[in-house]
Design an enzyme around this catalytic site. Structure first.
Site, short mmCIF file in Angstrom:
data_model
loop_
_atom_site.label_atom_id
_atom_site.label_comp_id
_atom_site.label_asym_id
_atom_site.label_seq_id
_atom_site.Cartn_x
_atom_site.Cartn_y
_atom_site.Cartn_z
N CYS A 25 27.78 -14.16 -34.36
CA CYS A 25 27.77 -13.27 -33.20
C CYS A 25 26.40 -12.62 -33.03
O CYS A 25 25.97 -12.33 -31.93
CB CYS A 25 28.85 -12.21 -33.33
SG CYS A 25 28.78 -11.31 -34.86
N GLU B 78 27.07 -16.57 -24.13
CA GLU B 78 26.99 -16.85 -25.56
C GLU B 78 27.32 -18.34 -25.76
O GLU B 78 28.45 -18.76 -25.53
CB GLU B 78 28.01 -15.98 -26.31
CG GLU B 78 28.00 -16.22 -27.78
CD GLU B 78 28.90 -15.26 -28.54
OE1 GLU B 78 30.10 -15.19 -28.24
OE2 GLU B 78 28.39 -14.57 -29.45
N GLU C 215 34.96 -6.55 -32.04
CA GLU C 215 33.61 -7.03 -32.35
C GLU C 215 33.47 -8.36 -31.62
O GLU C 215 34.10 -9.35 -31.99
CB GLU C 215 33.46 -7.19 -33.86
CG GLU C 215 32.09 -6.81 -34.35
CD GLU C 215 31.24 -8.02 -34.62
OE1 GLU C 215 30.44 -8.38 -33.70
OE2 GLU C 215 31.37 -8.62 -35.69
N LYS D 249 45.67 -12.54 -38.90
CA LYS D 249 45.77 -13.89 -38.33
C LYS D 249 44.41 -14.56 -38.36
O LYS D 249 43.52 -14.23 -37.58
CB LYS D 249 46.28 -13.89 -36.89
CG LYS D 249 46.63 -15.32 -36.45
CD LYS D 249 46.64 -15.56 -34.97
CE LYS D 249 45.32 -15.94 -34.38
NZ LYS D 249 44.75 -17.24 -34.82
P1 NAP Z 1 38.52 -16.69 -29.62
O1 NAP Z 1 39.46 -17.48 -28.80
O2 NAP Z 1 38.08 -15.36 -29.15
O3 NAP Z 1 39.15 -16.59 -31.09
C1 NAP Z 1 39.11 -15.50 -31.95
C2 NAP Z 1 40.48 -15.23 -32.54
O4 NAP Z 1 41.37 -14.77 -31.51
C3 NAP Z 1 41.16 -16.47 -33.10
O5 NAP Z 1 41.93 -16.12 -34.22
C4 NAP Z 1 42.03 -16.89 -31.93
O6 NAP Z 1 43.07 -17.77 -32.28
C5 NAP Z 1 42.53 -15.56 -31.45
N1 NAP Z 1 43.05 -15.58 -30.08
C6 NAP Z 1 42.79 -16.46 -29.08
N2 NAP Z 1 43.47 -16.13 -27.96
C7 NAP Z 1 44.18 -15.02 -28.25
C8 NAP Z 1 45.07 -14.18 -27.52
N3 NAP Z 1 45.36 -14.44 -26.24
N4 NAP Z 1 45.60 -13.11 -28.13
C9 NAP Z 1 45.30 -12.82 -29.41
N5 NAP Z 1 44.48 -13.58 -30.16
C10 NAP Z 1 43.91 -14.66 -29.60
O7 NAP Z 1 37.24 -17.55 -29.89
P2 NAP Z 1 37.16 -19.15 -29.93
O8 NAP Z 1 38.03 -19.77 -28.91
O9 NAP Z 1 37.40 -19.56 -31.31
O10 NAP Z 1 35.64 -19.32 -29.52
C11 NAP Z 1 35.29 -19.20 -28.17
C12 NAP Z 1 33.97 -18.47 -28.02
O11 NAP Z 1 34.09 -17.18 -28.58
C13 NAP Z 1 32.81 -19.06 -28.77
O12 NAP Z 1 32.18 -20.07 -28.04
C14 NAP Z 1 31.92 -17.88 -28.96
O13 NAP Z 1 31.13 -17.68 -27.83
C15 NAP Z 1 32.88 -16.73 -29.09
N6 NAP Z 1 33.08 -16.32 -30.49
C16 NAP Z 1 32.51 -15.18 -30.89
C17 NAP Z 1 32.66 -14.77 -32.20
C18 NAP Z 1 32.04 -13.51 -32.70
O14 NAP Z 1 31.98 -13.32 -33.89
N7 NAP Z 1 31.59 -12.65 -31.84
C19 NAP Z 1 33.39 -15.54 -33.10
C20 NAP Z 1 34.00 -16.71 -32.65
C21 NAP Z 1 33.83 -17.08 -31.34
P3 NAP Z 1 42.74 -19.35 -32.21
O15 NAP Z 1 41.99 -19.61 -33.44
O16 NAP Z 1 44.04 -20.02 -32.16
O17 NAP Z 1 41.93 -19.58 -30.98
#
Ligand code: NAP
Ligand code: MG
Length: 494
Positions: A300, A397, A266, A191
């Site tokens: 990250c 972060e 991760e 996904k």
């Molecule tokens: P996120 O919500 O953690 O998204 C990562 C993935 O998880 C996306 O594919 C997301 O789908 C999915 N997801 C979200 N809620 C879920 C759930 N309840 N169950 C299963 N999968 C789920 O991250 P984000 O909202 O895009 O970003 C928020 C923050 O996360 C950023 O500000 C940053 O701090 C952190 N982040 C960290 C990394 C890293 O590499 N460590 C990468 C991205 C973001 P959707 O795309 O629909 O949300």
């Protein structure tokens, strides 16, 4: 959009359906999601959004492909050949991928070519080589009950893998997940992030073209709260691999606990970058700027806290400020752009919110702290000083081009402050003194350490975090642990 290459127009026109069981299909309930260009804030196209029924269909397909299909019984050499073929195809279409990545994430096309696409190809080739090196061991039994035994282990594929990825490096993340799973003989449901589904869908086309059997790779864009949650909770899944925020990582771990599925995570980081006074500042200053501003800080492993030894604090801060102010902000597809926009309006709001709160708390903005006069979701590279350890901007972060700069004088105090974080993804230092360098490597509680460099990402180097930065290691030899089960066999031979 009119000056896009015609191949990319064709991809945008085609992008839409989900890849389930080797076929391109619309979402069963007709769900869709819009895809935006962050450089203009305009909609690029619409793709299908998987709902729970599509998730179920994809898991059933992956389950069948694993349990009954030819995939895991193929010779390892054949799996290597297919992964290598996929690497060749991605390389042949490198420019399309660079354009897609640049459009979808907003990242400068020069970086998309040199980093994302080249990196993805390198990972595919490196990982292809693991397929025939997943060896077991022969084991002399420590206390055999009687008789003689020949005991050994074999590594077998863990099974159906649910893989959920973020938007910061969409193609690289897709490949980091898919390639090692396939090398091990697993099948996959991927996904992509809702913000950035395009390169994964194009990759799906090439996966079909390369000749992977139906159901081995299923690609289902969709929303996290629905598709992601349904996938993580699905009882047909043997293993979940997730990259993203620590908050969602926690939810994934709960879902995995209910099914006792294997899980690797991760997650986020707030990585400390230590500049000693003896460092070669001609390298340390641009290196520290790159450590945070690469990919607009949406990595990250960004070096988002810089600790600078007091005698050179002012010099290093003004050097990084000069680097930041020299960066050319601009749309991803502009060859001259060095810093792209933030991926989404929501993420831009989050980033600027952290900076505004820090200012309200008494922090000083040395440069940036505002949006430029550009149409997309841009934010100026920002450096913040006069922070206190308890401020959110030091602890959370931010995931944007925002650097916190802190002076230090005492080494033990530095170590305490650098490690005073719930994260532990990366850390690094700049120094000419070997003893200091190795002490930092020893003392930082983080999964990846850099000395006189930053952001070296290589397929041979394991990636993962201490503490709340995650569970497990991806890449390198460590991926063998993520996608295999160990079977121990005992044969009585007397
Ligand atoms: P996120 O919500 O953690 O998204 C990562 C993935 O998880 C996306 O594919 C997301 O789908 C999915 N997801 C979200 N809620 C879920 C759930 N309840 N169950 C299963 N999968 C789920 O991250 P984000 O909202 O895009 O970003 C928020 C923050 O996360 C950023 O500000 C940053 O701090 C952190 N982040 C960290 C990394 C890293 O590499 N460590 C990468 C991205 C973001 P959707 O795309 O629909 O949300
Ligand atoms: Mg999200």
């Amino acid at each position: 959009m009119t000056d896009l290459p015609s191949t990319v127009h064709a991809i945008l026109d085609r992008a839409g359906p989900l890849l389930v069981d080797g076929e391109w299909v619309d979402a069963i309930d007709g769900g869709t999601l819009p895809v935006f260009d962050p450089s203009t804030a305009e909609e690029l196209t619409t793709v299908a959004a998987a709902g729970p029924k599509d998730v179920d269909a994809a898991v059933v397909a992956a389950r069948r492909a694993f349990d009954e299909g030819p995939w895991r019984r193929l010779s390892p050499g054949e799996r290597t050949r297919l992964l290598w073929r996929l690497a060749d195809l991605v390389e042949e279409h490198a420019e399309e991928f660079a354009v897609l990545e640049s459009l979808d994430v907003g990242k400068p096309i020069v970086a998309a070519r040199a980093g994302d696409v080249r990196g993805a190809v390198a990972v595919l080739r490196y990982t292809a080589g693991w397929a025939d090196k997943l060896e077991g061991e022969t084991l002399p039994l420590a206390a055999p009950p009687d008789g003689e035994y020949h005991a050994f282990t074999v590594r077998e594929p863990v099974g159906v893998c649910a893989q959920i990825i973020p938007w910061n490096y969409p193609l690289v993340m897709a490949v980091w997940k898919i390639a090692p799973a396939l090398a091990a003989g697993c099948t996959v449901v991927l996904k992509p992030a809702e913000e950035t589904p395009l390169s994964a869908l194009r990759l799906g086309e090439l996966i079909k073209e390369a000749g992977f059997p139906p159901g081995v790779v299923n690609i289902i864009p969709g929303f996290g709260e629905t598709a992601g949650a349904a996938l993580a909770a699905h009882t047909g899944v043997d293993k979940i691999a997730f990259t993203g925020s620590t908050e969602v990582g926690r939810q994934i771990a709960h879902a995995a606990a209910d099914n006792l599925s294997r899980v690797s995570l991760e997650l986020g980081g707030k990585s400390p970058n230590v500049v000693f006074a003896d460092a070669d500042l001609e390298r340390a200053i641009p290196g520290s700027a790159r450590a945070i501003f690469t990919n607009a800080g949406q990595s990250c492993g960004s070096g988002s806290r810089v600790y600078i030894e007091e005698p050179v604090f002012d010099e290093v801060v003004s050097g990084i400020v000069a680097e930041a102010e020299a960066l050319r902000l601009g749309p991803g597809l502009d060859e001259r752009s060095q810093l792209g926009p933030i991926v989404s309006a929501r993420q831009l709001e989050r980033v600027s919110g952290y900076v505004d709160d820090a200012v309200a708390d008494g922090a000083t903005i040395v440069t940036g702290g505002a949006r430029p006069e550009l149409p997309g979701w841009f934010y100026r590279p920002t450096i913040v000083t006069d922070v206190r350890a308890e401020m959110q901007i030091v602890r959370e972060e931010v995931f944007g081009p925002v650097l916190v700069a802190v002076p230090f004088s005492d080494y033990d105090d530095l170590v305490r402050r650098a490690n005073d974080t719930r994260f532990g993804l990366a850390a690094g230092t700049w120094t000419r003194d070997l003893r200091k360098a190795f002490r930092v490597v020893r003392d930082m509680r983080a999964g990846r350490l850099y000395v006189n460099c930053w952001s070296v990402i290589d397929p041979a180097l394991p990636v993962g975090g201490f503490k709340e930065s995650g569970w497990g290691r991806e890449m390198g030899r460590a991926v063998r642990e993520l996608y295999t089960e160990v079977k121990a066999a005992c044969v009585r031979i007397d």
